[in-house]
Design an enzyme around this catalytic site. Structure first.
Site, PDB file in Angstrom:
ATOM      1  N   ASP A  54      14.591  46.726 -14.743  1.00 50.85           N
ATOM      2  CA  ASP A  54      13.880  45.625 -15.416  1.00 50.85           C
ATOM      3  C   ASP A  54      13.435  44.561 -14.417  1.00 50.85           C
ATOM      4  OD1 ASP A  54      13.486  45.875 -18.196  1.00 50.85           O
ATOM      5  OD2 ASP A  54      15.620  45.693 -18.551  1.00 50.85           O
ATOM      6  N   GLU A  79      11.820  37.863 -19.010  1.00 49.20           N
ATOM      7  CA  GLU A  79      13.095  37.944 -19.712  1.00 49.20           C
ATOM      8  C   GLU A  79      14.272  37.907 -18.744  1.00 49.20           C
ATOM      9  OE1 GLU A  79      15.248  40.977 -22.910  1.00 49.20           O
ATOM     10  OE2 GLU A  79      13.387  41.555 -21.948  1.00 49.20           O
ATOM     11  N   ASP A 153       7.465  41.187 -20.188  1.00 46.30           N
ATOM     12  CA  ASP A 153       8.637  41.961 -20.604  1.00 46.30           C
ATOM     13  C   ASP A 153       8.574  43.252 -19.786  1.00 46.30           C
ATOM     14  OD1 ASP A 153      10.720  43.334 -21.722  1.00 46.30           O
ATOM     15  OD2 ASP A 153      10.249  42.782 -23.771  1.00 46.30           O
ATOM     16  N   ILE A 155      10.467  45.998 -19.158  1.00 45.48           N
ATOM     17  CA  ILE A 155      10.684  47.286 -19.846  1.00 45.48           C
ATOM     18  C   ILE A 155      11.177  46.959 -21.245  1.00 45.48           C
ATOM     19  CG2 ILE A 155      11.933  49.483 -19.907  1.00 45.48           C
ATOM     20  CD1 ILE A 155      12.178  49.395 -16.897  1.00 45.48           C
ATOM     21  N   ASP A 156      10.273  46.993 -22.212  1.00 47.29           N
ATOM     22  CA  ASP A 156      10.658  46.714 -23.595  1.00 47.29           C
ATOM     23  C   ASP A 156      11.218  47.975 -24.225  1.00 47.29           C
ATOM     24  OD1 ASP A 156      10.672  44.860 -25.880  1.00 47.29           O
ATOM     25  OD2 ASP A 156       9.298  46.310 -26.769  1.00 47.29           O
ATOM     26  N   THR A 158      14.635  48.831 -23.952  1.00 52.39           N
ATOM     27  CA  THR A 158      15.466  49.349 -22.862  1.00 52.39           C
ATOM     28  C   THR A 158      16.421  50.435 -23.345  1.00 52.39           C
ATOM     29  OG1 THR A 158      15.388  47.121 -21.924  1.00 52.39           O
ATOM     30  CG2 THR A 158      16.927  48.656 -20.936  1.00 52.39           C
ATOM     31  N   ASP A 320       7.882  39.286 -25.851  1.00 48.80           N
ATOM     32  CA  ASP A 320       7.699  40.471 -26.695  1.00 48.80           C
ATOM     33  C   ASP A 320       6.329  40.500 -27.358  1.00 48.80           C
ATOM     34  OD1 ASP A 320      10.319  41.714 -26.500  1.00 48.80           O
ATOM     35  OD2 ASP A 320      11.069  40.037 -27.674  1.00 48.80           O
TER      36      ASP A 320
END
Length: 403
Positions: A54, A79, A153, A155-156, A158, A320
């Protein structure tokens, strides 16, 4: 500013390369598998591997954008924190170094001197990626760089990324879970007004070659500024003069027959409140789909797979929603605060409570400062949203419930 959007596309693809490498290169994949089995970070690592992936994606985006547009990196927010402390009390700041060797050395401090993994990760971080869209060449627009803020974001979804399910079947084009639900989200907004201006959604895992097991992805973008609206899903005019959508979707189904008892469709979270689900079932009938990942659910609306993404909880954040919101604005849609919509007076006028991205939630701390506190609805058509909300309100009122 098409140069910024072009660079965002390129860096999103580089981020997708990192995400795919972690699943496809043996040295990196083993770290994911270890974490999946143990359920917690390996004690010899300064950080768990999913967090490292991330943060690396986030730092690559900051590094590349800052190199190309000096000063912009100061207004890139995400994030993840890039500072970690290992068991020896050493503070390690994750960053992209000037050379591949230096990045390898830094990563080895995090990965317990795992040289092969550190080298593999540094190599993909420093690898050049060529990516763009010819449609951007036609954009001649100037946006002052100093008004731009960027939410990332890296890696949404995860959990789906770590779990790594590759054989999930889609339901009318929508994946309930699996790697297809993983997205990289980059949203650009106006620092002064909070209005989203540009968005990039990169979906790293769309189709897999069954022979090589390598994944290919897709990238979606949009720009909405001062009357200019352009996006990657605009119809392509064929030689015959007819226009067809450039995306594989069911846009035609979005304008269902007027006499259909349930003319709307929506995608929701598996954790959605029962009261909302019950009201939605009356409005949408069987056209309610469940899917993982806030970014992916928003993408389903962008693609035209559903009319709406609705979520009543306060557990999505600015990173997001900003990217999809910008793309939807370019398409004539948007993203609104669900609670504020449901509490509006009948004579409130035509304006809707669109989400904004520049102001913290008053009195909140930590990540909650940037939560979408009233939930959200992502939509493609303003007219259809108005009708949908009136039906939803009616059924929520009849059950005596609100969000």
């Amino acid at each position: 500013m098409s140069q910024i959007l072009r660079e965002l596309l390129r860096v999103s693809e580089k981020a997708a390369h990192i995400a795919r490498a972690c699943r496809q290169q043996e040295a990196l994949f083993q770290l994911l598998i270890e974490e999946k089995k143990e359920g917690e970070k390996n004690k010899k690592f300064a950080v768990d591997f999913k967090t490292l992936a991330d943060v690396l994606v986030q730092e690559v985006i900051k590094h590349n954008m800052g190199n190309k547009f000096p000063g912009l990196e100061k207004n890139i927010f995400g994030e993840e924190s890039n500072e970690f402390t290992n068991d020896l009390g050493e503070k390690i700041t994750i960053k992209v170094c000037s050379t591949e060797e230096e990045t390898t050395e830094l990563l080895s401090k995090v990965l317990g001197s795992n040289k092969s993994a550190s080298e593999a990760l540094a190599k993909v971080v420093h690898q050049d990626v060529a990516f763009g869209d010819p449609a951007l060449d036609s954009i001649d627009i100037s946006i002052p760089q100093d008004i731009l803020g960027i939410w990332v974001d890296p890696i949404d979804s995860t959990y789906q990324y770590i779990k790594g399910s590759a054989d999930v079947k889609a339901n009318q084009g929508i994946f309930p879970c699996g790697l297809q639900c993983v997205t990289i989200l980059i949203g650009v907004y106006d620092l002064q007004t909070g209005v989203p201006l540009m968005g990039v959604i990169n979906q790293p895992f769309v189709s897999q070659d069954l022979n090589t097991l390598r994944w290919k992805g897709e990238c979606y973008w949009g720009l909405s500024y001062m009357g200019t609206n352009i996006h990657s899903l605009q119809p392509v005019v064929s030689k015959s003069g007819s226009s067809t959508s450039s995306s594989t979707n069911r846009t035609e189904n979005a304008s269902r027959e007027a006499d259909s008892p349930h003319p709307f469709s929506a995608v929701i979270s598996t954790s959605e409140k029962e009261t909302i689900k019950a009201a939605l079932s009356r409005v949408c009938g069987d056209s309610i789909f469940r899917a993982a990942g806030a970014g992916y659910k928003s993408l389903c609306v962008v693609q035209g797979l559903v009319d709406f993404y609705i979520f009543s909880e306060d557990t999505t954040f600015k990173w997001d929603s900003c990217a999809a919101h910008a793309i939807l604005r370019a398409m004539g849609g948007g993203m609104v605060d669900l609670k504020a919509c449901l509490e509006r007076n009948a004579g409130a006028g035509p304006s809707l409570p669109e989400l904004l991205y520049h102001v913290e939630n008053e009195g909140a701390t930590g990540v909650d400062r940037w939560a979408n506190k009233g939930g959200l609805i992502a939509y493609r058509s303003r007219t259809r949203l108005g009708t949908f909300l009136s039906h939803l309100l009616q059924h929520l009122a009849s059950s005596g419930s609100q969000t």
